[in-house]
Design a protein around this motif. Structure first.
Motif, PDB file in Angstrom:
ATOM      1  N   SER A 144      -7.917 -15.795  -3.821  1.00 58.99           N
ATOM      2  CA  SER A 144      -7.541 -14.705  -2.921  1.00 58.99           C
ATOM      3  C   SER A 144      -6.810 -13.653  -3.723  1.00 58.99           C
ATOM      4  N   LYS A 149      -7.431  -2.457   2.790  1.00 55.92           N
ATOM      5  CA  LYS A 149      -8.505  -2.603   3.771  1.00 55.92           C
ATOM      6  C   LYS A 149      -9.209  -1.287   4.064  1.00 55.92           C
ATOM      7  N   ASN A 183     -11.322 -14.642  -0.657  1.00 52.97           N
ATOM      8  CA  ASN A 183     -10.858 -13.783   0.432  1.00 52.97           C
ATOM      9  C   ASN A 183      -9.712 -12.900  -0.046  1.00 52.97           C
ATOM     10  N   TYR A 185      -6.129 -10.507   1.241  1.00 49.38           N
ATOM     11  CA  TYR A 185      -5.149 -10.140   2.255  1.00 49.38           C
ATOM     12  C   TYR A 185      -4.754  -8.689   2.015  1.00 49.38           C
ATOM     13  N   PHE A 237      -0.086 -16.210   5.788  1.00 46.46           N
ATOM     14  CA  PHE A 237      -1.541 -16.077   5.858  1.00 46.46           C
ATOM     15  C   PHE A 237      -2.207 -16.619   4.603  1.00 46.46           C
ATOM     16  N   SER A 246      -9.650 -23.516   5.473  1.00 46.95           N
ATOM     17  CA  SER A 246     -10.282 -22.194   5.454  1.00 46.95           C
ATOM     18  C   SER A 246     -11.669 -22.218   4.805  1.00 46.95           C
ATOM     19  N   MET A 249     -14.463 -19.727   5.699  1.00 51.95           N
ATOM     20  CA  MET A 249     -14.110 -18.301   5.649  1.00 51.95           C
ATOM     21  C   MET A 249     -14.211 -17.814   4.217  1.00 51.95           C
ATOM     22  N   GLN A 252     -13.926 -12.131   3.055  1.00 48.32           N
ATOM     23  CA  GLN A 252     -13.209 -11.341   4.042  1.00 48.32           C
ATOM     24  C   GLN A 252     -11.967 -10.677   3.448  1.00 48.32           C
ATOM     25  N   VAL A 254      -8.633  -9.332   5.118  1.00 54.75           N
ATOM     26  CA  VAL A 254      -7.958  -9.379   6.419  1.00 54.75           C
ATOM     27  C   VAL A 254      -6.659  -8.595   6.379  1.00 54.75           C
ATOM     28  N   SER A 255      -6.498  -7.701   7.336  1.00 55.56           N
ATOM     29  CA  SER A 255      -5.275  -6.903   7.428  1.00 55.56           C
ATOM     30  C   SER A 255      -4.153  -7.729   8.026  1.00 55.56           C
ATOM     31  N   VAL A 256      -3.008  -7.714   7.359  1.00 52.66           N
ATOM     32  CA  VAL A 256      -1.797  -8.361   7.876  1.00 52.66           C
ATOM     33  C   VAL A 256      -0.752  -7.256   7.857  1.00 52.66           C
TER      34      VAL A 256
END
Length: 263
Positions: A144, A149, A183, A185, A237, A246, A249, A252, A254-256
């Protein structure tokens, strides 16, 4: 989880402070032995963090390395496996930002090149070398990275995040056959030392005062209320991304971000 139950080794780059530090602490609590990476000058911070992780019953090793240097990244992977065992997780968290408020026409080439090297090349090298190790091991793995994003006037200006995303998606597509997920973040406004530096604000300002600085400088283009998160919000996350749960998944970003923007 039993204090003696170990999931494997995890690497966190840019681990000395901020989001990286919070991720390292959380992954140690989750059962990973930790390889802590940062650049020269951060040794004292890394030693303090390593002591905290060791106090939780986990192993920890400190690796001073420049993620934009290929040989250094290769050596970081080798040392991690040699000292901590099977590599399960790579968190390519190291990143730098231009000073918030810097206009496009005033951006210096050397500053832009540095951002490109750390935020794009550094992630590529960490992904590639970690994936090579995970494939060689023949075991599942998790990768990750921190990512942007959406493109805005603060995304280090123009299109390099598009290329970063393309590399991210390509890695995810190619690695899924090996049981390796990839992925990203995408943090919103997080109260970290780097964020305070980018904002050029006094380190003694409160969370609310920093939030007002962001609003006043027009750094939130969404028109929505600015919520200032904590590094632990991101670490929570990443803990999921690093877990076996996970496994379905991948690919991706992903917005945090506390609702600064949606989508």
């Amino acid at each position: 989880m039993s204090i003696n139950s170990v999931k494997g080794a995890a690497i966190v780059t840019g681990a000395a402070q901020g989001i990286g530090k919070a991720i390292a602490i959380r992954l140690a609590k989750d059962g990973y032995d930790m390889a802590l990476n940062d650049v020269p000058g951060k040794e004292d911070l890394l030693h303090t963090l390593a002591d905290e992780i060791i106090s939780q019953g986990r192993k920890s090793t400190i690796i001073i390395a420049d993620v934009t240097n290929e040989k250094s990244v290769v050596e970081m992977i080798k040392r991690t496996v040699s000292e901590l065992g099977i590599l399960r997780v790579m968190v390519a968290n190291a990143g730098i930002a231009l000073t918030i408020g810097t206009e496009f026409l005033d951006t210096r080439l050397e500053d832009f090149e540095k951002v490109l090297k750390v935020n794009l090349m550094g992630v590529f090298l960490c992904y590639r070398e970690a994936a090579r190790q995970m494939v060689q091991q023949g075991t599942w793995g998790r990768a990750s990275s921190v990512n942007g994003k959406r493109e805005s006037h603060r995304d280090e200006h123009l299109i390099f995040f598009k290329e970063k995303k393309n590399n991210h998606y390509r890695a995810a597509a190619e690695m899924k056959k090996y049981g390796i997920t990839v992925n990203a973040y995408a943090p919103g406004y997080i109260d970290t030392p780097m964020a305070r530096q980018a904002l050029s604000v006094n380190e003694n300002l409160s969370n609310e005062e920093i939030r007002q600085q962001i609003i006043q400088r027009g750094s939130s283009s969404s028109g929505l209320a600015v919520n200032l998160g904590t590094p632990e919000d991101i670490a929570n996350f990443v803990s999921y991304l690093a877990s076996e749960e996970s496994k379905f998944m991948t690919g991706q970003a992903v917005s945090v971000n506390g609702g600064v923007f949606f989508g």
